[in-house]
Design an enzyme around this catalytic site. Sequence first.
Site, PDB file in Angstrom:
ATOM      1  CG  HIS A  78       4.595  -0.012  -2.490  1.00  0.00           C
ATOM      2  ND1 HIS A  78       4.645  -1.368  -2.643  1.00  0.00           N
ATOM      3  CD2 HIS A  78       5.209   0.260  -1.315  1.00  0.00           C
ATOM      4  CE1 HIS A  78       5.275  -1.893  -1.604  1.00  0.00           C
ATOM      5  NE2 HIS A  78       5.608  -0.930  -0.773  1.00  0.00           N
ATOM      6  CD  GLU A  80       3.503  -0.997  -7.974  1.00  0.00           C
ATOM      7  OE1 GLU A  80       4.075  -0.208  -7.183  1.00  0.00           O
ATOM      8  OE2 GLU A  80       3.830  -2.190  -8.079  1.00  0.00           O
ATOM      9  CB  CYS A 296       1.233  -3.210  -5.850  1.00  0.00           C
ATOM     10  SG  CYS A 296       1.866  -1.783  -4.944  1.00  0.00           S
ATOM     11  CE  LYS A 299      -3.681  -0.519  -1.622  1.00  0.00           C
ATOM     12  NZ  LYS A 299      -3.136   0.709  -1.038  1.00  0.00           N
TER      13      LYS A 299
HETATM   14  C1  LIG Z   1      -4.311   3.463   4.136  1.00  0.00           C
HETATM   15  O1  LIG Z   1      -4.869   2.721   5.127  1.00  0.00           O
HETATM   16  C2  LIG Z   1      -6.262   2.566   5.009  1.00  0.00           C
HETATM   17  C3  LIG Z   1      -6.831   1.977   6.248  1.00  0.00           C
HETATM   18  O2  LIG Z   1      -6.129   0.877   6.650  1.00  0.00           O
HETATM   19  C4  LIG Z   1      -6.528   1.730   3.787  1.00  0.00           C
HETATM   20  O3  LIG Z   1      -7.899   1.482   3.659  1.00  0.00           O
HETATM   21  C5  LIG Z   1      -6.038   2.487   2.601  1.00  0.00           C
HETATM   22  O4  LIG Z   1      -6.188   1.742   1.439  1.00  0.00           O
HETATM   23  C6  LIG Z   1      -4.618   2.892   2.769  1.00  0.00           C
HETATM   24  N1  LIG Z   1      -4.290   3.874   1.775  1.00  0.00           N
HETATM   25  C7  LIG Z   1      -3.544   3.592   0.771  1.00  0.00           C
HETATM   26  C8  LIG Z   1      -3.218   4.702  -0.159  1.00  0.00           C
HETATM   27  O5  LIG Z   1      -3.105   2.486   0.574  1.00  0.00           O
HETATM   28 ZN   LIG Z   2       3.928  -2.623  -4.109  1.00  0.00          ZN
END
Ligand SMILES: *[C@@H]1O[C@H](CO)[C@@H](O)[C@H](O)[C@H]1NC(C)=O
Ligand SMILES: [Zn+2]
Length: 499
Positions: A78, A80, A296, A299
């Site tokens: 994504h 972001e 997102c 996050k």
């Molecule tokens: C990818 O997957 C891992 C494990 O599930 C997770 O912790 C991580 O945040 C993910 N990476 C991204 C860039 O979202």
């Molecule tokens: Zn998103």
Amino acid sequence: MVNADEIAKLCYDWFNQLPRRGKPEPGREWTLLAAVVKITRCAKSGTVDKEVVSMGTGTKCIGQMSMSPSGDILNDSHAEVIARRGCIRYLIQELRRAVSGGGDSAVFCMADQKGKWRLQSGVSFLFFTSHTPCGDASIIPMTDSKAQPCPPVPSVKGHGGTSIGGKRKADEPNQGGNTKIPCLVEQETGETRLEDKEDTKQPYFLLSSKSGNLSKSHLPETAVETVSQASAQLEIKTTFPSDTGLHLPVPDIHRTGAKCVPSGPADPLQAGVGYHSTGVLRVKPGRGEPTLSLSCSDKLARWAVLGFQGALLSHYLQEALYFTTVVVGKCPYSEEVMQRAMVTRCSHVSHLPAGFSLCPPVLLQSSLEFPFSQAQIKLRHQAGHGRISPCGAAISWCNVTDEPLDVTANGYKHGITKKALGTPKARSLLCKLELFHSFLSLVSATDPSALPDSLRRKELQTYWDYKQASQTYQQAWQQLRSQAFPLWPRSNRDLLLFH
Ligand SMILES: *[C@@H]1O[C@H](CO)[C@@H](O)[C@H](O)[C@H]1NC(C)=O
Ligand SMILES: [Zn+2]
Ligand SMILES: *[C@@H]1O[C@H](CO)[C@@H](O)[C@H](O)[C@H]1NC(C)=O
Ligand SMILES: *[C@@H]1O[C@H](CO)[C@@H](O)[C@H](O)[C@H]1NC(C)=O
């Protein structure tokens, strides 16, 4: 205070001057855009300088099954996430400049703790996104002004060829406004879409009773699937027949394709405003399966407490880095809902270690729309020019000397041959492994006498080790997790043991 339109324009212009590679096909493909903008205020001259330091586009997320234990694939593309990861590359470069002496970095200067750095005075970072982030922030009450006329619905089974996405007969009147059947309209702020599912997508579903009960038992199986699996955001406008024959609109919400985290309760899926739970963690949709990547909205909420620098860079920083402002481009938006998703969910978190604090960003919206948004592409799409779809590639640009551009598709470098998969050539510079290596080169470039204490332990080897050794970051994360996000999925250690 920054001007939201000025920021949006800066970012759209920046996108325009990027090379063609990985950009959406004009008039047919849409994408999402995000950027990190460095703001430098000069107290002396009173000037404010704004500079895009990282930009990302992308709409896709890779499912759990294709996740790699060697950290060489981008699982979340994504916009972001791409913009934030590019920003990490940029920050590593700036820290390299700082540690190699000479006060060379425009971003960092030495802090008072040994081996630690802080932002130069007057420097801050702003986050721009062309759309409301997926997940909680996208569950927005609809206002009447946003309601759109529904196309006529021939019959329950008449969904076959009638795709709302792109072919919506927006100009046709609502056949006297007597349509008793609610229609479902895909809205512009899309997330990942299942390209291979679009054909089976059913644009309509029916209410079986006046109560507006949309529980699964009342829906044809296929429609349920549409509701739960369609990963584009959906807008549903309902008009219920009343006894008096008046058709009163029922309050409704914009929807998100991001499902509640598997360990928590699912959405109630009731009609109208009762469809989603609010304020909960959600995972992004992927190709048919939910992914392990958080939405997102989640996050961004996390970055507002832990900073956006991540565990590795925390070794070098005396204080976490927070976005002072979040600007959203023109799209369905509610400041109240953004506030809930980004700020309120974590506003009670306490006992954060030194260097971390609750730093809620100022939330702004611009009146300027991204020309490649889903809504814009729908407006301009002409019949016979192919099906509207999300652009499959993700572009990252960041202000680094070495390879500032990184274009990927399906988590690997764009255009890579099958044979090259798994080789270093196929890796995105934003994947965990590459960011880790870039971080390790920063560590090697640091004079041993200037290393932060947390990096002096000899037994550090894997990515996991280095992240765990970032003790205050891990403490802050423990506080955030236990007080606000107990259901946040734990990262799988086995997937993080690369070095
Ligand atoms: C990818 O997957 C891992 C494990 O599930 C997770 O912790 C991580 O945040 C993910 N990476 C991204 C860039 O979202
Ligand atoms: Zn998103
Ligand atoms: C909707 O229907 C389900 C299943 O028939 C029922 O359990 C539920 O109570 C109904 N909800 C409403 C709001 O009518
Ligand atoms: C990249 O950053 C440098 C300073 O680190 C700056 O001088 C330059 O103008 C930036 N480049 C762009 C394209 O913004």
